[in-house]
Every structure is written in C-alpha cells, then in structure tokens.
Scaffold this motif. Structure first.
Motif, PDB file in Angstrom:
ATOM      1  N   ALA A   8       0.831  -1.212   0.000  1.00  0.00           N
ATOM      2  CA  ALA A   8       0.000   0.000   0.000  1.00  0.00           C
ATOM      3  C   ALA A   8       0.858   1.252   0.000  1.00  0.00           C
ATOM      4  CB  ALA A   8      -0.939   0.000   1.212  1.00  0.00           C
ATOM      5  N   GLY A   9       1.935   1.205  -0.803  1.00  0.00           N
ATOM      6  CA  GLY A   9       2.735   2.393  -1.050  1.00  0.00           C
ATOM      7  C   GLY A   9       2.178   3.129  -2.261  1.00  0.00           C
ATOM      8  N   PRO A  10       2.914   4.093  -2.801  1.00  0.00           N
ATOM      9  CA  PRO A  10       2.407   4.863  -3.943  1.00  0.00           C
ATOM     10  C   PRO A  10       2.078   4.015  -5.158  1.00  0.00           C
ATOM     11  CG  PRO A  10       4.742   5.331  -3.526  1.00  0.00           C
ATOM     12  CD  PRO A  10       4.221   4.588  -2.342  1.00  0.00           C
ATOM     13  N   ASN A  32       2.133  -3.440   7.084  1.00  0.00           N
ATOM     14  CA  ASN A  32       2.095  -2.479   8.186  1.00  0.00           C
ATOM     15  C   ASN A  32       0.654  -2.263   8.640  1.00  0.00           C
ATOM     16  OD1 ASN A  32       4.935  -1.814   8.335  1.00  0.00           O
ATOM     17  ND2 ASN A  32       4.672  -0.741   6.381  1.00  0.00           N
ATOM     18  N   LYS A  33       0.496  -1.520   9.706  1.00  0.00           N
ATOM     19  CA  LYS A  33      -0.856  -1.272  10.230  1.00  0.00           C
ATOM     20  C   LYS A  33      -1.543  -0.108   9.524  1.00  0.00           C
ATOM     21  CE  LYS A  33       0.800   1.563  14.102  1.00  0.00           C
ATOM     22  NZ  LYS A  33       0.814   1.693  15.587  1.00  0.00           N
ATOM     23  N   LYS A 129       0.915 -10.074   6.379  1.00  0.00           N
ATOM     24  CA  LYS A 129       2.267 -10.472   5.964  1.00  0.00           C
ATOM     25  C   LYS A 129       2.182 -11.612   4.952  1.00  0.00           C
ATOM     26  CE  LYS A 129       6.773 -11.919   7.716  1.00  0.00           C
ATOM     27  NZ  LYS A 129       7.556 -12.308   8.921  1.00  0.00           N
ATOM     28  N   VAL A 130       2.622 -11.323   3.732  1.00  0.00           N
ATOM     29  CA  VAL A 130       2.595 -12.328   2.665  1.00  0.00           C
ATOM     30  C   VAL A 130       3.769 -13.289   2.841  1.00  0.00           C
ATOM     31  CG1 VAL A 130       2.736 -12.724   0.181  1.00  0.00           C
ATOM     32  CG2 VAL A 130       1.430 -10.774   1.066  1.00  0.00           C
ATOM     33  N   ILE A 131       3.469 -14.571   2.832  1.00  0.00           N
ATOM     34  CA  ILE A 131       4.503 -15.598   2.975  1.00  0.00           C
ATOM     35  C   ILE A 131       4.986 -16.078   1.608  1.00  0.00           C
ATOM     36  CG2 ILE A 131       5.071 -17.850   3.961  1.00  0.00           C
ATOM     37  CD1 ILE A 131       4.398 -15.619   5.988  1.00  0.00           C
ATOM     38  N   LYS A 132       4.042 -16.368   0.716  1.00  0.00           N
ATOM     39  CA  LYS A 132       4.395 -16.788  -0.645  1.00  0.00           C
ATOM     40  C   LYS A 132       3.173 -16.647  -1.539  1.00  0.00           C
ATOM     41  CE  LYS A 132       3.398 -21.735  -0.109  1.00  0.00           C
ATOM     42  NZ  LYS A 132       3.904 -23.112  -0.304  1.00  0.00           N
ATOM     43  N   CYS A 133       3.396 -16.735  -2.830  1.00  0.00           N
ATOM     44  CA  CYS A 133       2.320 -16.687  -3.822  1.00  0.00           C
ATOM     45  C   CYS A 133       2.543 -17.807  -4.834  1.00  0.00           C
ATOM     46  CB  CYS A 133       2.297 -15.347  -4.555  1.00  0.00           C
ATOM     47  SG  CYS A 133       2.080 -13.904  -3.494  1.00  0.00           S
ATOM     48  N   PHE A 134       1.453 -18.370  -5.328  1.00  0.00           N
ATOM     49  CA  PHE A 134       1.571 -19.369  -6.386  1.00  0.00           C
ATOM     50  C   PHE A 134       0.316 -19.313  -7.253  1.00  0.00           C
ATOM     51  CE2 PHE A 134       0.036 -21.384  -2.529  1.00  0.00           C
ATOM     52  CZ  PHE A 134      -1.053 -22.135  -2.933  1.00  0.00           C
ATOM     53  N   ASN A 135       0.354 -20.047  -8.328  1.00  0.00           N
ATOM     54  CA  ASN A 135      -0.710 -19.966  -9.325  1.00  0.00           C
ATOM     55  C   ASN A 135      -1.249 -21.352  -9.605  1.00  0.00           C
ATOM     56  OD1 ASN A 135      -2.422 -18.981 -11.229  1.00  0.00           O
ATOM     57  ND2 ASN A 135      -0.877 -18.575 -12.783  1.00  0.00           N
ATOM     58  N   GLU A 136      -2.528 -21.558  -9.296  1.00  0.00           N
ATOM     59  CA  GLU A 136      -3.202 -22.802  -9.678  1.00  0.00           C
ATOM     60  C   GLU A 136      -4.186 -22.425 -10.784  1.00  0.00           C
ATOM     61  OE1 GLU A 136      -4.642 -24.261  -5.863  1.00  0.00           O
ATOM     62  OE2 GLU A 136      -2.743 -25.319  -5.547  1.00  0.00           O
ATOM     63  N   GLU A 137      -5.472 -22.588 -10.559  1.00  0.00           N
ATOM     64  CA  GLU A 137      -6.423 -22.054 -11.533  1.00  0.00           C
ATOM     65  C   GLU A 137      -6.514 -20.537 -11.375  1.00  0.00           C
ATOM     66  OE1 GLU A 137     -10.153 -24.016 -11.230  1.00  0.00           O
ATOM     67  OE2 GLU A 137      -9.360 -25.961 -11.890  1.00  0.00           O
ATOM     68  N   THR A 165      10.360   1.026   7.092  1.00  0.00           N
ATOM     69  CA  THR A 165       9.033   1.324   6.538  1.00  0.00           C
ATOM     70  C   THR A 165       8.326   0.058   6.056  1.00  0.00           C
ATOM     71  OG1 THR A 165       9.894   1.687   4.296  1.00  0.00           O
ATOM     72  CG2 THR A 165       9.847   3.592   5.775  1.00  0.00           C
ATOM     73  N   GLY A 166       9.002  -1.069   6.190  1.00  0.00           N
ATOM     74  CA  GLY A 166       8.377  -2.334   5.784  1.00  0.00           C
ATOM     75  C   GLY A 166       8.961  -2.953   4.530  1.00  0.00           C
TER      76      GLY A 166
END
Length: 396
Positions: A8-10, A32-33, A129-137, A165-166
């Motif tokens: 949620a930055g610029p 961040n909060k 807090k994002v741990i990981k991302c993956f793509n299924e459907e 700042t994160g």
C-alpha cells in the motif's frame, strides 16, 4: 474479477485505483498497520511527488532502463500527474521543477490516494504479511493465517531500502517463485563513505555548487550540486545521484572541484592577483575570497602549509598545490551506504520479462510488477515517485 495488490505504497495505491477504475474488485494487502509509510518520508515529509519536465528530459535522469519506461511516462507524464492530484483536490507548487503539495504535507498525497481508493470501493487488509504466492487455476496469496485467491496479482512491494518502513524484499521472492530473474540489488541515492580523517573537521558543513567527479573502471563522470560533509561520509543530492550512477562499478577515484566556474589557469591568475594585492595578509584569510574558511583551512592543513604564513611568502609550488586541491580535492572511497540507509533500491525484477505497455509479466499471465520492485531507478527530485505512479497507472 478480483485483483489483489501487495503493498500500500504509492505504486500499490495507484495500481488499486487503476484496476478499480476499470471495474475490478480490488483488495490491497499491507504488512504495516497503515498505508504509505515510505511515502510520508518523501522530501523530508513535504513530498516532492513528481518532477515537472518533458518526458525526454525526464528519461535522461533515469539511471537504469529508461527506454523501458517510455510508454508509462508518455501515458502518465509528470504534467498528467500534477493534474491527477489536482483533480483529487491537491493543489501544488513548483520549485526548480520539483512539485510539492501546496500544504507541504506528504500526508495530503497519501490521503488523496486513499480517498480515491475508498470512492472506488477498494478494500484494504492491514497487518497482512505475505509468505508466498503461487498460481493454480487462480493466484493464491498465502498469509500467516489464511490464503486468498484472485484473478490478477500486482506486486507493488517496493525494494529493500528503508526497511523500517516495511521494505523487506518480499517482492523479489515472489518474482523468483514465478520464474522471474532478479537483477542483483544495490544501494541507490545513498551517501558515500570515505576513509579521510579530514571529515571530522568538516562534519556538518555544506558546500553548494561543487562538482563531484568520479573515475571508475567504466567511465569518468561529473555532477554539480550540494555536498554535505559528515564525520565519515559525504551526502547531498549530488552525492546520492552519483552513487546511483556508479554503484555497480569499481570506484578508482573521487574528487571535488570547489571552483568549477574557473579553469586552473584562471584560478592561478586570480590567486597571483590576490596575493600581490595583499602581500602581508595571512594565507588562510586570503583564501577565503575563493572558498569558505573551513575548506581553505582543511586544504592548508592537508598540504602542511602554515595558515599564518603571509602571502608574500607563498612559493609558486605552494600556489600550484593549492590550485590542485581547490580543483581536484581528493576523496578516498570506502563504500556505499548500505541498503538500510539508501533512499531507493537499484536492481530488482528484470524488465526484459515485463511488458512495458501494461507492466504485465511476459512469463505469467495476469501477474504485474510495478514501482521500485522493478529494475528501474532515477535521480533524486521526484523522479522515483513519478515512476511509481506511471508504471502503476498503466496496469490493465
């Protein structure tokens, strides 16, 4: 169709606005909060949010991959950026092409973006807090305690500078998980640490209009601007800009020209004139006609010339040495400031695998990378924020 924006930055807020304006359901994840932590620090809190110049001139101040940014900057130029925020109720003013909100408050830029997001129905999830991302459907974004799905995924995580700042580099991890190459990251727009003892004497002193000269294994470069001396390093925009130009090269020499408006021959003539006109005056006082006392005192100390020596006792050899240090004051490079102290990150997601027309991955459909996470960076003065806004504005 659901879009998740990570960050949620610029760039994240602008991406959210862009996709929401196209009719998508948008969720912004922020670890961040609250939003815009780094944005609030920009321009010492005053937020120079763009640099008002032609696109061609703007591109000359982009250090890495300026050609990649052409479409984004022609679509959302600095002039359009000013108009965009004007439409959101943010009046601005310009100082030397740098554009600031009239209030001098970065919070007004942030609030304008957040208000537009609210108007468009954008949702926010903080402390996410994002741990990981993956793509299924569909894309799956794993958080600490749950998983979210979406049809389009935007990585707007920033780089790895200013970690308070994160900025933790999670965007690079996500990009790698999807098969993208990460160009090694470096500190950019950062201070340069030196080995020189004289810095303790100059700590806190600012010299305006100096030329900083660098010689590396690749090139010789010159930049003119303000140098701020600290007890173990040099700072100021000219130093930070230079750091971005040479942070991937072997630095062989650094020097300062305190009298860039005159040649060595002209300076020699002026010194002879001044010494002849003031033969019984101390050299330390006489040199203040050319540079501030603290600089002349430092030069004399390094050259081991008695500062109380009268002008009529100055030899030709002494004068030549003074000229050399006024025009070629040597600085002994130690290192660039670490990422924790850098304003922006150089390097990141390799742009050869990103479509410059909409910032979509060429490797994974409906995956987007915007802003500082990309391998693009530029000089100080509002360029970085403009790049963040422009690359995010064109997502589709």
């Amino acid at each position: 169709m659901k879009v998740i924006v990570i960050g949620a930055g610029p760039s994240g807020l602008m991406s959210a606005i862009s996709f929401a304006s196209q009719g998508y359901e948008v969720l912004v994840l922020e670890q961040n909060k609250s939003a815009g932590h780094k944005l609030l620090l920009t321009g010492h809190g005053k937020c120079n949010f763009t640099h008002l110049t032609s696109v061609d001139e703007f591109l000359k101040c982009v250090v890495r991959n300026n050609a990649f940014l052409k479409t984004a900057l022609y679509t959302f130029s600095s002039q359009k950026c000013v108009e965009f925020f004007q439409d959101l109720g943010v009046d601005s003013y310009v100082v030397e092409e740098r554009v600031y909100p009239k209030s001098n408050k970065a919070k007004d830029i942030l609030n304008a973006l957040l208000n537009k997001c609210e108007e468009l129905g954008v949702k926010f999830l903080y402390n996410a807090k994002v741990i990981k991302c993956f793509n299924e459907e569909r894309f799956v974004v794993s958080l600490e305690h749950n998983e979210l799905e979406c049809d389009k995924l935007v990585v707007a995580t920033g780089g790895k500078s200013y970690p308070q700042t994160g900025s933790n580099g999670i965007g690079y991890k996500i990009a790698t998980e999807f098969g993208h190459t990460i160009v090694p990251i470096r500190s950019a727009l950062c201070d340069i640490y030196l080995k020189d003892d004289f810095l303790k004497k100059l700590d806190g002193f600012t010299f305006e209009g100096a030329t900083l000269i660098s010689k590396t294994n690749n090139a010789k470069r010159k930049l003119i601007g303000t140098v701020i001396f600290k007890d173990n390093r040099i700072s100021g925009n000219v130093v930070r800009n230079m750091s971005s130009l040479i942070n991937r090269e072997e630095v062989k020499e650094l020097e300062l020209d305190f009298k860039n408006n005159v040649s060595e021959e002209e300076l020699d003539h002026l010194l002879v004139q001044k010494f002849s006109a003031n033969p019984n005056r101390e050299i330390s006082r006489t040199l203040t006609a050319f540079v501030p006392f603290i600089i002349s005192d430092t030069i004399l100390s390094i050259l081991k010339i008695n500062k109380d020596l009268l002008c009529n006792a100055i030899t030709k050899e002494m004068r030549k040495e003074m000229i050399r240090y006024l025009k070629h004051f040597p600085l002994h490079f130690l290192k660039f400031a670490p990422l924790e102290e850098a304003i922006v990150t150089s390097g990141g997601v390799d742009v050869k695998d990103i479509n410059p027309k909409n910032m979509e991955s060429k490797l994974v459909k409906d995956l987007y990378f915007v802003g500082e996470v990309l391998d693009v960076d530029a000089f100080a003065g509002g360029y970085s924020l403009q790049i963040a806004f422009a690359t995010s504005y064109i997502v589709k």
